[in-house]
Design an enzyme around this catalytic site. Structure first.
Site, PDB file in Angstrom:
ATOM      1  N   THR A  11       0.817  -1.216   0.000  1.00 44.80           N
ATOM      2  CA  THR A  11       0.000   0.000   0.000  1.00 44.80           C
ATOM      3  C   THR A  11       0.852   1.268   0.000  1.00 44.80           C
ATOM      4  O   THR A  11       0.324   2.369  -0.085  1.00 44.80           O
ATOM      5  CB  THR A  11      -0.938   0.036   1.235  1.00 44.80           C
ATOM      6  OG1 THR A  11      -0.116  -0.054   2.410  1.00 44.80           O
ATOM      7  CG2 THR A  11      -1.915  -1.120   1.223  1.00 44.80           C
ATOM      8  N   ALA A  13       4.043   4.011  -1.222  1.00 44.20           N
ATOM      9  CA  ALA A  13       4.342   4.705  -2.483  1.00 44.20           C
ATOM     10  C   ALA A  13       5.177   3.820  -3.414  1.00 44.20           C
ATOM     11  O   ALA A  13       4.931   3.764  -4.617  1.00 44.20           O
ATOM     12  CB  ALA A  13       5.079   6.014  -2.194  1.00 44.20           C
ATOM     13  N   VAL A  14       6.160   3.099  -2.862  1.00 42.63           N
ATOM     14  CA  VAL A  14       7.004   2.236  -3.694  1.00 42.63           C
ATOM     15  C   VAL A  14       6.252   0.958  -4.056  1.00 42.63           C
ATOM     16  O   VAL A  14       6.297   0.501  -5.205  1.00 42.63           O
ATOM     17  CB  VAL A  14       8.346   1.913  -2.984  1.00 42.63           C
ATOM     18  CG1 VAL A  14       9.156   0.904  -3.791  1.00 42.63           C
ATOM     19  CG2 VAL A  14       9.162   3.189  -2.774  1.00 42.63           C
ATOM     20  N   ARG A  39      -2.022  -2.077  10.103  1.00 38.20           N
ATOM     21  CA  ARG A  39      -2.798  -0.848   9.885  1.00 38.20           C
ATOM     22  C   ARG A  39      -3.438  -0.819   8.492  1.00 38.20           C
ATOM     23  O   ARG A  39      -4.566  -0.396   8.323  1.00 38.20           O
ATOM     24  CB  ARG A  39      -1.860   0.354  10.088  1.00 38.20           C
ATOM     25  CG  ARG A  39      -2.529   1.704  10.127  1.00 38.20           C
ATOM     26  CD  ARG A  39      -1.547   2.769  10.618  1.00 38.20           C
ATOM     27  NE  ARG A  39      -0.193   2.570  10.081  1.00 38.20           N
ATOM     28  CZ  ARG A  39       0.231   3.048   8.921  1.00 38.20           C
ATOM     29  NH1 ARG A  39      -0.569   3.758   8.166  1.00 38.20           N
ATOM     30  NH2 ARG A  39       1.474   2.824   8.510  1.00 38.20           N
ATOM     31  N   CYS A 128      17.714   5.340  -3.697  1.00 35.03           N
ATOM     32  CA  CYS A 128      17.365   5.935  -5.001  1.00 35.03           C
ATOM     33  C   CYS A 128      18.430   6.879  -5.552  1.00 35.03           C
ATOM     34  O   CYS A 128      18.770   6.828  -6.739  1.00 35.03           O
ATOM     35  CB  CYS A 128      16.025   6.661  -4.902  1.00 35.03           C
ATOM     36  SG  CYS A 128      15.808   7.598  -3.380  1.00 35.03           S
ATOM     37  N   SER A 158       8.750  12.924  -2.675  1.00 38.64           N
ATOM     38  CA  SER A 158       8.196  11.566  -2.695  1.00 38.64           C
ATOM     39  C   SER A 158       9.173  10.556  -2.097  1.00 38.64           C
ATOM     40  O   SER A 158       8.756   9.490  -1.651  1.00 38.64           O
ATOM     41  CB  SER A 158       7.807  11.146  -4.115  1.00 38.64           C
ATOM     42  OG  SER A 158       8.899  11.309  -4.984  1.00 38.64           O
ATOM     43  N   ARG A 241      16.775  18.363   0.088  1.00 37.63           N
ATOM     44  CA  ARG A 241      15.367  18.157  -0.282  1.00 37.63           C
ATOM     45  C   ARG A 241      14.829  19.445  -0.893  1.00 37.63           C
ATOM     46  O   ARG A 241      15.020  20.524  -0.335  1.00 37.63           O
ATOM     47  CB  ARG A 241      14.557  17.808   0.968  1.00 37.63           C
ATOM     48  CG  ARG A 241      13.125  17.406   0.661  1.00 37.63           C
ATOM     49  CD  ARG A 241      12.995  16.001   0.145  1.00 37.63           C
ATOM     50  NE  ARG A 241      13.257  15.011   1.184  1.00 37.63           N
ATOM     51  CZ  ARG A 241      13.474  13.729   0.932  1.00 37.63           C
ATOM     52  NH1 ARG A 241      13.465  13.277  -0.317  1.00 37.63           N
ATOM     53  NH2 ARG A 241      13.717  12.890   1.912  1.00 37.63           N
ATOM     54  N   HIS A 248      14.569  12.748  -8.618  1.00 39.68           N
ATOM     55  CA  HIS A 248      15.749  13.326  -7.967  1.00 39.68           C
ATOM     56  C   HIS A 248      16.692  13.853  -9.059  1.00 39.68           C
ATOM     57  O   HIS A 248      16.911  13.192 -10.080  1.00 39.68           O
ATOM     58  CB  HIS A 248      16.507  12.258  -7.177  1.00 39.68           C
ATOM     59  CG  HIS A 248      15.817  11.792  -5.922  1.00 39.68           C
ATOM     60  ND1 HIS A 248      14.722  12.418  -5.368  1.00 39.68           N
ATOM     61  CD2 HIS A 248      16.107  10.746  -5.095  1.00 39.68           C
ATOM     62  CE1 HIS A 248      14.364  11.776  -4.264  1.00 39.68           C
ATOM     63  NE2 HIS A 248      15.180  10.750  -4.077  1.00 39.68           N
TER      64      HIS A 248
END
Ligand code: 11C
Length: 342
Positions: A11, A13-14, A39, A128, A158, A241, A248
């Site tokens: 669930t 992002a990755v 959760r 990443c 992200s 950031r 990136h």
């Protein structure tokens, strides 16, 4: 041959991008198990026209699983990967948990796919910001040798997860409305001090280490040496950031061991797997995060000889941090494992 596949952190992002890649690549799946923390268990996810219910990941979840992709945080990987291995699964881990373990291969397929064969049940997917840099530098390393790398990053929110994306977008609206931007998790969720990310640049990604570098910077330094299999490589990094959602960007200064011709460098990069050269100052062509978002390749441009050191180059390297930086690199490794067993 078809494989029983588990996605842990389905669930997140990755995890979401891993599922998209598995579907887009038509990965040879027999049974798919979607796992998460307690959760998120119960969440319904569509995969290739079928609806799956996400289950809580437990040590017993891995019975019969042959390939497991982990992206649910380092603690989950540390707790569950040993059980997955016991059940006979090969694990591809997106977290920092096993990367520097000397018996775990740290793999970027364009650089060192051969290392996969040495695995003892787990293959680590690098950070990443490291992946896109080493993918772009490997052809130069092989042709000329590299002695030193100095990198500064401009990293998308992200990378810090879906909540950080929301924080950046919300703060932007608050600032534009003339209100005080409210903090949430950036720069580091578990630390007490927060800084505004909207309309800002924060020179801190992850926690500071005793040496004054952040963990993100140390990941770039250590992982680069391990992936290139070269401890003599001198690497320094400053990780920042910025308020970009996906992709990136990196300014990279690299000292080569031999003289080079700049045209030859460009030809070499343009012909390398997974690399797209975007470099034409006359038409203002260079990599942009907005163009790289949603794509699997690593984009390289602004290729120029350094003015202070004729054996050094300056480059601008951009890639989608959730794709080549995470999900796509992991699925490339999974495809290699599947092909070697087919
Ligand atoms: C970031 N690079 O952009 C981090 C996210 O070790 O896999 C990835 C953390 C990791 O914040």
């Amino acid at each position: 041959t078809l494989f029983n596949v588990a996605v842990v952190g389905a669930t997140g992002a990755v995890g979401e991008q891993i599922l998209k890649q598995l579907a887009a690549r038509n990965f040879p799946i027999k049974e798919l198990k979607l796992l998460s923390s307690a959760r998120s268990a119960g969440t319904k996810i569509e995969f290739k026209g079928r609806t799956y219910t996400v289950e809580e990941a437990t040590p017993d979840s891995f019975k019969g699983v042959e390939i497991a992709l982990f992206s649910a945080g380092g603690d989950v990987s540390k707790a569950l990967i040993p059980h997955a291995i016991e059940h006979g699964a090969v694990c591809i881990d997106n977290t920092n948990a096993y990367r520097m373990d000397p018996t775990t291969p740290l793999v970027v397929p364009e650089v060192n796919i051969g290392k996969v064969a040495e695995h003892k049940g787990v293959i680590a997917n690098p950070n990443c910001s490291t992946i896109q840099m080493v993918a772009a530098l490997k052809p130069l390393y092989d042709r000329y040798g590299i002695s030193r790398i100095i990198v500064s990053t401009y990293q998308a929110v992200s990378g810090a997860g879906a909540r950080a994306i929301d924080e950046m977008l919300r703060q932007s609206k608050e600032v534009l409305a003339g209100n005080d931007p409210q903090p949430d998790i950036l720069p580091v969720g578990s630390l007490p001090v927060k800084h505004q990310i909207a309309f800002n640049a924060i020179p801190q990604i992850d926690k500071f280490q005793d040496n004054g570098f952040t963990l993100e910077e140390m990941k770039m330094i250590r992982e680069t040496k391990k992936i290139m299999d070269d401890d003599t490589l001198e690497v320094t990094a400053t990780c920042v950031r910025i308020p970009v959602v996906y992709g990136h960007s990196e300014s990279v200064y690299v000292e080569l061991k031999q003289d080079f011709d700049i045209g030859e460098i460009k030809t070499l990069l343009a012909g390398s797997p997974g690399i797209v050269l975007q470099d034409d100052p006359d038409s203002q062509l260079y990599p942009l995060a907005t163009d790289a978002a949603g794509k699997n390749e690593v984009f390289v441009g602004r290729v120029r000889r350094d003015l202070s050191n004729p054996r050094a180059l300056n480059l601008w390297i951009v890639s989608d941090n959730l794709l080549k930086g995470a999900a796509w690199n992991a699925v490339q490794i999974a495809e290699h494992i599947a092909a070697s067993r087919a």
